[in-house]
Design an enzyme around this catalytic site. Structure first.
Site, short mmCIF file in Angstrom:
data_model
loop_
_atom_site.label_atom_id
_atom_site.label_comp_id
_atom_site.label_asym_id
_atom_site.label_seq_id
_atom_site.Cartn_x
_atom_site.Cartn_y
_atom_site.Cartn_z
N CYS A 144 0.88 -1.17 0.00
CA CYS A 144 0.00 0.00 0.00
C CYS A 144 0.92 1.22 0.00
O CYS A 144 2.11 1.09 -0.29
CB CYS A 144 -0.98 -0.04 1.17
SG CYS A 144 -0.25 0.07 2.80
C1 RB5 Z 1 -3.34 5.63 0.78
O1 RB5 Z 1 -4.70 5.65 0.74
C2 RB5 Z 1 -2.82 4.99 2.02
O2 RB5 Z 1 -3.58 5.33 3.12
C3 RB5 Z 1 -2.74 3.48 1.89
O3 RB5 Z 1 -2.22 3.10 0.65
C4 RB5 Z 1 -1.79 2.89 2.90
O4 RB5 Z 1 -0.61 3.61 2.95
C5 RB5 Z 1 -2.29 2.61 4.24
O5 RB5 Z 1 -1.54 2.22 5.14
#
Ligand code: RB5
Length: 151
Positions: free
Chosen positions: A67
């Site tokens: 993420c």
């Molecule tokens: C981006 O929305 C971000 O919040 C997600 O990709 C991640 O980093 C969460 O931990």
């Protein structure tokens, strides 16, 4: 041959594309759990949990979850019983996490870790094997007991 999975939300979408390409070129069999297109409104649990479940069920051996920071992917992956996920930013932890702790999901931050370092980390993760010494097994048994006690 190790069976792999990879999953990413919008924050990890570009890094997933790069890693998938490199893994396939290197000859790995890898299932892409999405996202299959960039959607700024998608949510990391929807992408990461199906991959984590596939690891937990033994359908794939290891997973890579991405993420933006790697934090959300790691938090949710560890909610799946049998998953031992860690957010990795350094080479030592990428292999030692497997050797000592039998890490089966490696999490990366698509907005934190550049693609060259990420590829190095992925190779270290995939090249490592759990060492299986008694003290590591004993610790993992205690980890598994936590899964059972808190279900
Ligand atoms: C981006 O929305 C971000 O919040 C997600 O990709 C991640 O980093 C969460 O931990």
């Amino acid at each position: 041959m190790m069976r792999l999975g990879i999953a990413a939300d919008h924050g990890g979408f570009e890094l997933k594309r790069v890693l998938l390409d490199k893994l396939e070129t290197a000859g790995y069999k890898i299932k892409d759990f999405g996202a299959h297109q960039l959607d700024g409104g998608d949510d990391y649990p929807d992408l990461v949990v199906p991959m984590a479940l596939a690891v937990a069920k033994g359908e794939i051996n290891r997973g890579i979850a991405i993420c933006g920071s790697g934090v959300g992917a790691c938090v949710v992956a560890n909610k799946v019983r049998g998953i031992r996920a860690a957010l990795i930013t350094d080479h030592f932890s990428a292999h030692q996490g497997v050797e000592d702790d039998d890490m089966n999901v490696m999490c990366l931050g698509g907005r934190i870790t550049g693609s060259a370092l990420a590829w190095d980390l992925v190779q270290a993760f995939l090249g490592a094997r759990f060492q299986g010494s008694e003290r590591y097994v004993r610790r993992l048994r205690k980890v598994a007991e936590v899964d059972k006690k808190t279900e």
